[in-house]
Design a protein around this motif. Structure first.
Motif, mmCIF file in Angstrom:
data_model
loop_
_atom_site.group_PDB
_atom_site.id
_atom_site.type_symbol
_atom_site.label_atom_id
_atom_site.label_comp_id
_atom_site.label_asym_id
_atom_site.label_seq_id
_atom_site.Cartn_x
_atom_site.Cartn_y
_atom_site.Cartn_z
ATOM 1 N N HIS A 131 36.125 0.302 43.503
ATOM 2 C CA HIS A 131 35.491 0.295 43.734
ATOM 3 C C HIS A 131 34.792 2.067 44.354
ATOM 4 C CE1 HIS A 131 37.796 -3.139 45.783
ATOM 5 N NE2 HIS A 131 36.684 -2.700 46.499
ATOM 6 N N LEU A 132 34.840 2.549 43.256
ATOM 7 C CA LEU A 132 34.140 3.746 43.430
ATOM 8 C C LEU A 132 32.858 3.714 42.085
ATOM 9 C CD1 LEU A 132 37.022 6.496 42.922
ATOM 10 C CD2 LEU A 132 35.486 6.206 45.045
ATOM 11 N N PRO A 133 31.903 4.450 42.195
ATOM 12 C CA PRO A 133 30.892 3.900 40.876
ATOM 13 C C PRO A 133 31.535 5.204 40.035
ATOM 14 C CG PRO A 133 29.865 5.345 43.168
ATOM 15 C CD PRO A 133 31.867 5.301 42.767
ATOM 16 N N GLU A 134 31.320 4.341 38.749
ATOM 17 C CA GLU A 134 31.523 5.428 37.176
ATOM 18 C C GLU A 134 31.039 6.783 37.347
ATOM 19 O OE1 GLU A 134 30.047 5.056 32.356
ATOM 20 O OE2 GLU A 134 28.796 3.317 33.961
ATOM 21 N N VAL A 135 30.800 7.147 37.530
ATOM 22 C CA VAL A 135 30.575 8.473 37.190
ATOM 23 C C VAL A 135 31.746 9.291 37.915
ATOM 24 C CG1 VAL A 135 29.702 10.762 37.411
ATOM 25 C CG2 VAL A 135 28.416 8.951 36.132
ATOM 26 N N PRO A 136 31.535 9.315 39.046
ATOM 27 C CA PRO A 136 33.598 9.599 39.847
ATOM 28 C C PRO A 136 34.427 8.767 39.518
ATOM 29 C CG PRO A 136 31.413 8.658 41.614
ATOM 30 C CD PRO A 136 31.124 8.688 40.496
ATOM 31 N N ARG A 137 34.480 7.683 39.306
ATOM 32 C CA ARG A 137 35.600 6.507 38.550
ATOM 33 C C ARG A 137 36.469 8.156 37.354
ATOM 34 N NH1 ARG A 137 33.845 1.786 38.832
ATOM 35 N NH2 ARG A 137 33.745 2.415 36.734
ATOM 36 N N THR A 138 36.234 8.156 36.832
ATOM 37 C CA THR A 138 35.871 8.503 35.382
ATOM 38 C C THR A 138 35.937 10.118 35.501
ATOM 39 O OG1 THR A 138 33.745 7.877 34.459
ATOM 40 C CG2 THR A 138 35.195 9.317 32.933
ATOM 41 N N HIS A 167 32.786 15.273 42.628
ATOM 42 C CA HIS A 167 33.255 13.652 43.081
ATOM 43 C C HIS A 167 34.489 14.103 43.142
ATOM 44 C CE1 HIS A 167 29.293 12.418 41.253
ATOM 45 N NE2 HIS A 167 29.389 13.729 40.634
ATOM 46 N N ARG A 170 35.161 14.207 46.878
ATOM 47 C CA ARG A 170 34.406 12.906 47.769
ATOM 48 C C ARG A 170 35.248 11.859 47.092
ATOM 49 N NH1 ARG A 170 29.186 15.346 46.668
ATOM 50 N NH2 ARG A 170 29.064 14.428 44.369
ATOM 51 N N SER A 171 35.888 11.711 45.707
ATOM 52 C CA SER A 171 36.370 10.304 45.430
ATOM 53 C C SER A 171 37.887 10.476 45.769
ATOM 54 C CB SER A 171 36.762 10.377 43.610
ATOM 55 O OG SER A 171 35.162 9.889 43.672
ATOM 56 N N LYS A 174 37.415 9.081 49.382
ATOM 57 C CA LYS A 174 37.185 7.611 49.760
ATOM 58 C C LYS A 174 38.501 6.871 49.353
ATOM 59 C CE LYS A 174 31.972 7.408 48.409
ATOM 60 N NZ LYS A 174 31.292 7.491 47.470
#
Length: 188
Positions: A131-138, A167, A170-171, A174
């Motif tokens: 559910h995280l945006p791509e950059v934070p997930r990476t 990132h 915050r990740s 979340k």
């Protein structure tokens, strides 16, 4: 840009105070090694020293109208700003440590009774990470699955180290909120 000879230091300072970007560049080139070395010696961390150096020159640029050459030479004024930014960095370290300790103290330990439980936990985390945006997930995957440092991630992704740290922080928040929401829904 090449370094200005000592005779041009006064001109660089005057250009800086007048708001010239060339003056800022000359002042940065001339005194950033001093600021960086003071920050690094005090903080002992390259990334924090880089952040402090950047913050010092931003603050100096924004506050250049308050600089009074009759009270102090520019390097002395910059060192004063540096001391304040280093103090801010130590304060942030303490705040981060207290937050971490509070999270640890308020988080109940998870007892996994079987391999099935561990697999289920991994699936929940993977689902929340999706559910995280791509950059934070990476960034999060590189930090935790590849065990890379903030600096290594920043270099690989061409991001500022502070952005990588943000990132991750915050990740994790979340993920925690998502997992807590799932746990609350499961208990209901």
């Amino acid at each position: 840009m090449s370094a200005r000879p000592d005779g041009d230091a006064e001109q660089a300072v005057a250009d800086f105070v007048a708001g010239s970007e060339d003056g800022l560049a000359a002042v940065y080139q001339r005194w950033s090694p001093l600021i960086y070395s003071v920050a690094l010696r005090s903080l002992g961390d390259v990334t924090e020293a880089e952040d402090v150096t950047q913050k010092v020159f931003v603050a100096a640029w924004q506050g250049r109208a308050r600089y009074d050459p009759t009270r102090a030479k520019l390097p002395t004024w910059l060192i004063g700003i540096t001391r304040n930014k280093i103090a801010d960095a130590y304060e942030k370290r303490g705040r981060d440590r207290r937050i971490r300790e509070t999270l640890i103290a308020n988080t109940e330990p998870v007892v996994v009774e079987s391999e099935t439980g561990r697999v289920a936990d991994r699936m929940l985390i993977a689902d929340e990470m999706a559910h995280l945006p791509e950059v934070p997930r990476t960034v999060l995957r590189m930090a935790f699955y590849e065990d890379l440092t903030h600096a290594q991630i920043a270099e690989r992704l061409q991001l500022p180290p502070g952005t990588v740290k943000s990132h991750i922080r915050r990740s994790l928040i979340k993920l925690r909120k998502g997992l807590e929401a799932r746990a609350d829904a499961h208990e209901s």
